[in-house]
Design a protein around this motif. Structure first.
Motif, PDB file in Angstrom:
ATOM      1  N   PRO A 291       0.808  -1.221   0.000  1.00  0.00           N
ATOM      2  CA  PRO A 291       0.000   0.000   0.000  1.00  0.00           C
ATOM      3  C   PRO A 291       0.842   1.274   0.000  1.00  0.00           C
ATOM      4  N   GLY A 292       2.032   1.244  -0.575  1.00  0.00           N
ATOM      5  CA  GLY A 292       2.909   2.397  -0.553  1.00  0.00           C
ATOM      6  C   GLY A 292       2.428   3.517  -1.453  1.00  0.00           C
ATOM      7  N   ALA A 369       2.116   8.777   3.896  1.00  0.00           N
ATOM      8  CA  ALA A 369       1.891   9.054   2.474  1.00  0.00           C
ATOM      9  C   ALA A 369       1.292   7.860   1.758  1.00  0.00           C
ATOM     10  N   GLY A 370       1.636   6.645   2.195  1.00  0.00           N
ATOM     11  CA  GLY A 370       1.105   5.472   1.527  1.00  0.00           C
ATOM     12  C   GLY A 370      -0.307   5.128   1.944  1.00  0.00           C
ATOM     13  N   ILE A 371      -0.586   5.205   3.247  1.00  0.00           N
ATOM     14  CA  ILE A 371      -1.897   4.774   3.736  1.00  0.00           C
ATOM     15  C   ILE A 371      -2.926   5.897   3.647  1.00  0.00           C
ATOM     16  N   ALA A 403      -7.230  -0.064   3.629  1.00  0.00           N
ATOM     17  CA  ALA A 403      -7.781  -1.411   3.669  1.00  0.00           C
ATOM     18  C   ALA A 403      -6.762  -2.440   3.175  1.00  0.00           C
ATOM     19  N   ILE A 404      -6.026  -2.091   2.130  1.00  0.00           N
ATOM     20  CA  ILE A 404      -4.993  -2.995   1.626  1.00  0.00           C
ATOM     21  C   ILE A 404      -3.907  -3.178   2.678  1.00  0.00           C
ATOM     22  N   ALA A 405      -3.542  -2.090   3.385  1.00  0.00           N
ATOM     23  CA  ALA A 405      -2.523  -2.191   4.431  1.00  0.00           C
ATOM     24  C   ALA A 405      -2.991  -3.125   5.542  1.00  0.00           C
ATOM     25  N   MET A 411      -2.329 -10.759   6.633  1.00  0.00           N
ATOM     26  CA  MET A 411      -1.693 -11.874   5.932  1.00  0.00           C
ATOM     27  C   MET A 411      -0.297 -12.149   6.472  1.00  0.00           C
ATOM     28  N   ALA A 412       0.464 -11.074   6.746  1.00  0.00           N
ATOM     29  CA  ALA A 412       1.813 -11.256   7.283  1.00  0.00           C
ATOM     30  C   ALA A 412       1.767 -11.897   8.660  1.00  0.00           C
TER      31      ALA A 412
END
Length: 494
Positions: A291-292, A369-371, A403-405, A411-412
């Motif tokens: 999600p960067g 900046a990514g989220i 949401a992707i983050a 998952m991690a």
């Protein structure tokens, strides 16, 4: 080292923080004339945004005084004379340091003077093709966020309005710059050259965004202009606020190993508790993966090119160039991370307090900046007003970075739990010595039977000491990542 004492770290960060508050407050323009010269400087939303980025980069990279003075003069110039002086101080390519200033002087000659007001009046009568070519050449020669600012100021502000075709050469020039620089970064093994090439590739993405803004505003189509603004803001921020993390890491590696080869990064990230985490986040951002902020930049670039009111061949060529650039940037970022994590860790590399502070600042900036890219768009809103009027940066419909983050973090966490190797602390493994088994077979048994029993006991002991190999996560994680990308593409496609 890139980090330094208080005046070189805290002072730029403090001024950048003040400018950030000023930008969020609407960035009211501040102008001042130089007495007895007729020259003037001005701070508005566009110059304020790029000056904030320049100060952030200064805090991390420790620019020399001449480069810093040239950057500040270029960004604050309200007339051609000060702008020319700033570009002359900045310099250009190693063999032709005066090339950007000469190109800019020729552009000013076409515009008929050195006053911005006079240039705006004369812009309608100048040969646009020659003007665009000169400005683009100067911007490419300077590179970085400052080169992007020069193209934005002269093409979208001073020389505005231009013809409807004016955005096409800017888009193609930006795509070509991004591709060539990404290929250079992927092919070099010299660490400073690699980082410089990464910065130039991001500047190419920003120039591509400027071309989309120009194409959208001159053709009264808001979609590519909004996406182009997002690309400009995100690419400039990544170049000045994310890439410096790796410049600090490179400085520590060069100081510790004495060499500038990429192999000198071997194991450095394992010696940097906070820097390793910040470098990992920055590397994923530079790899343009979700999600960067780099993925959001790429998403907006494709969306803007899809909505361009131009020749579809131009959009296709630019899309192909940035797709290849994205692949090369991903490979380069993975090379950086692999070299930083693998290999023997140098014993004389360690974080200082200034490095830890800068890693924390730039790492947090990369995450935010990514989220939450809306924060970047809010900071760049005053610049967007000057460049595109009522058009605002696009928020990326169909893509929710937070949401992707959260999904990737989950998952991690699941992968870590599944791949943990069962072990008990305090146990030691004793190597097999080949001695007599613990339980000897009875002496009354035949010799061959006793030998077979000994071999069976030895084999059982060896099997008991062997630990099962942990499952390799490559296939599972690759499959999960492929499903994630397919879901994102399904959201993007109409």
């Amino acid at each position: 080292m890139f980090a330094g004492p208080v005046p070189r770290v805290l002072l730029p960060l403090a001024v950048a923080l003040g400018l950030l508050a000023w930008l969020l407050a609407g960035a009211p323009a501040v102008a001042a004339g130089l007495p007895g010269t007729g020259l003037a400087i001005e701070l508005d939303g566009l110059s304020g945004f790029f000056l904030t980025l320049a100060l952030l980069e200064r805090a991390a990279a420790g620019r020399d005084a001449r480069t810093l003075a040239g950057t500040i003069l270029t960004l604050l110039a309200a007339d051609g004379m000060i702008l020319l002086a700033g570009v002359a101080l900045l310099g250009g390519p190693r063999r032709l340091p005066g090339l950007p200033a000469l190109l800019l002087l020729a552009a000013f000659a076409l515009l008929g003077g050195l006053s911005f007001d006079a240039m705006r009046l004369a812009a309608e009568t100048v040969p646009e093709a020659a003007l665009i070519a000169l400005v683009l050449a100067a911007a490419v020669a300077i590179g970085g966020p400052t080169g992007t600012y020069l193209a934005l100021r002269l093409l979208l502000d001073v020389a505005s309005p231009l013809s409807s075709w004016a955005g096409t050469p800017v888009i193609l020039a930006g795509a070509a710059m991004a591709l060539i620089a990404a290929a250079a970064a992927c092919g070099t093994r010299h660490l400073p050259h690699l980082l410089d090439a990464l910065g130039r590739s991001l500047a190419g993405f920003a120039l591509l965004g400027a071309g989309m803004v120009l194409a959208g505003t001159t053709n009264d189509v808001p979609a590519p202009a909004a996406a182009g603004l997002a690309v400009v803001l995100l690419a400039s921020l990544i170049g000045a606020g994310v890439l410096p993390v790796w410049r600090i890491v490179a400085s520590l590696a060069v100081t510790g190993t004495g060499g500038t080869a990429l192999a000198g990064l071997g194991g450095v990230l394992r010696m940097l508790p906070l820097g390793g985490l910040a470098a990992l986040i920055a590397g994923l951002t530079l790899a343009l993966v979700p999600p960067g902020a780099g993925f959001m930049m790429l998403w907006q670039a494709f969306a803007g090119l899809q909505a361009l009111p131009a020749n579809p061949l131009v959009a296709a060529a630019a899309a192909l160039a940035i797709a290849v650039s994205a692949a090369l940037l991903a490979q380069t970022a993975l090379r950086l991370l692999a070299c930083g994590l693998n290999g023997a860790s140098p014993a004389n590399v360690a974080e200082g307090r200034w490095e830890r502070a800068l890693f924390a600042v730039f790492g947090l900036l990369s995450v935010l900046a990514g989220i939450f890219p809306a924060l970047v768009f809010a900071i760049g809103a005053p610049a967007a007003v000057l460049l595109a009027g009522t058009i605002r940066p696009a928020a990326g419909p169909g893509y929710l970075p937070w949401a992707i983050a959260a999904l990737m973090a989950g998952m991690a966490a699941i992968a870590v739990l599944l791949l943990r190797r069962p072990s008990v602390e305090g146990h030691r493994s004793i190597a097999e010595t080949g001695g007599e088994p613990l339980v000897a077979p009875p002496a009354r048994l035949p010799r061959k039977v006793r030998a077979a029993i000994r071999q069976a006991i030895t084999l059982a002991r060896r099997l008991g000491r062997q630990r099962p190999a942990p499952p390799t996560p490559s296939a599972a994680l690759a499959g999960a990542f492929m499903v994630l990308i397919l879901l994102l593409l399904g959201q993007a496609l109409p």
